[in-house]
Design an enzyme around this catalytic site. Structure first.
Site, PDB file in Angstrom:
ATOM      1  N   SER A 176      34.528  36.947  40.555  1.00 33.92           N
ATOM      2  CA  SER A 176      33.841  37.674  39.495  1.00 33.92           C
ATOM      3  C   SER A 176      34.561  37.418  38.186  1.00 33.92           C
ATOM      4  O   SER A 176      35.774  37.156  38.179  1.00 33.92           O
ATOM      5  CB  SER A 176      33.845  39.186  39.794  1.00 33.92           C
ATOM      6  OG  SER A 176      33.402  39.933  38.673  1.00 33.92           O
ATOM      7  N   TYR A 209      38.560  46.724  42.364  1.00 37.49           N
ATOM      8  CA  TYR A 209      37.638  45.590  42.372  1.00 37.49           C
ATOM      9  C   TYR A 209      38.272  44.380  41.685  1.00 37.49           C
ATOM     10  O   TYR A 209      38.252  43.259  42.211  1.00 37.49           O
ATOM     11  CB  TYR A 209      36.341  45.980  41.677  1.00 37.49           C
ATOM     12  CG  TYR A 209      35.255  44.931  41.754  1.00 37.49           C
ATOM     13  CD1 TYR A 209      34.374  44.889  42.840  1.00 37.49           C
ATOM     14  CD2 TYR A 209      35.094  43.992  40.743  1.00 37.49           C
ATOM     15  CE1 TYR A 209      33.380  43.938  42.908  1.00 37.49           C
ATOM     16  CE2 TYR A 209      34.102  43.029  40.805  1.00 37.49           C
ATOM     17  CZ  TYR A 209      33.242  43.014  41.888  1.00 37.49           C
ATOM     18  OH  TYR A 209      32.252  42.048  41.959  1.00 37.49           O
TER      19      TYR A 209
END
Length: 252
Positions: A139, A152
């Site tokens: 990401s 995350y």
């Protein structure tokens, strides 16, 4: 099915970017096995594939489940040519760090980072046989952050580092690359595609590329990276975010 057709394993393939990857690869002649924890949506996707796609319920955070996944993939496909480690807990927000429980932190590590490790570990002997390829999904949050996204971001940063470490360990037999998506509009890829309202024009305009990303933007790059055309590419992290990570933003 033709036994010479190449076989790809996609984790987290029932919804979102993973669903787009499954559909794209199948439409380009790959036989695709995908796993997910969402049985009903996964089965529905596989049932409409005319035998080109196989769904296997699996939790990538469980080594027992991963062993079964790889074993059943080989039993169905007869070979394994590519692994796409896409499964992950997508919600990046976990609240203030002082309130983040160890259990919530650990669950994200288990799925987002340990999952790719386990799938790769058990797929590697078969990928060596085929001189195959691995693509990990990270990401842009591995590179930049919003507040209260520590778990995350840590997992996705770990995926980027895992990618280049694996590329060194597994080459030249297996190539390993990573894709870091930005904002990808996956609302029509959640198993309930009807009634998705358009995004605001401002959502698109803020991207230097002029639009928000689509799952096929990621899927097409996956297809390239696991193809012979990408034979000289390994250990890389490809940022696919419409240019946002390069955009200098200041508040007025």
């Amino acid at each position: 099915m033709n036994d010479t057709e190449q076989v790809a394993l996609v984790t987290g393939g029932a919804k979102g970017i993973g669903r787009g990857i499954v559909q794209h690869l199948a439409s380009n002649g790959w036989r695709v096995v995908f796993c997910d924890v969402d049985d009903s949506v996964g089965k529905a996707l596989a049932d409409g594939s005319d035998g080109q796609v196989r769904f296997i319920a699996a939790d990538v955070a469980s080594e027992r489940s991963v062993k079964k996944l790889v074993r059943e993939t080989l039993a169905w496909g007869g070979r394994l040519d590519a692994v796409i480690n896409n499964a992950g807990i997508a919600n990046p927000e976990t609240g203030p760090i002082e309130d983040l429980s160890l259990a919530d932190w650990q669950r994200r590590l288990d799925v987002n980072l340990t999952g790719p490790f386990l799938v790769t570990k058990h797929a590697v002997p078969h990928l060596r046989d085929s001189r195959g390829a691995i693509v990990n999904l990270a990401s842009t949050r591995a590179l930049q952050s919003e507040p209260e996204t520590e778990a995350y971001a840590a997992t996705k940063g770990g995926v980027v580092a895992l990618t280049h470490a694996l590329a060194m360990s597994l080459g030249p037999d297996i190539r390993v690359n990573c894709i870091s998506p930005g904002w990808i509009d996956t609302r029509a890829f959640q198993g309930q595609p009807e009634g998705v309202p358009p995004l605001a024009q401002s959502d698109h305009r803020q991207h230097p590329a002029g639009r928000v990303g689509r799952p096929e933007d990621i899927a097409s790059l996956v297809a390239y990276l696991i193809s012979p055309a990408a034979g000289f590419i390994t250990g890389q992290n490809f940022v696919v975010d419409g240019g946002m990570v390069r955009k200098m933003i200041y508040e007025d």
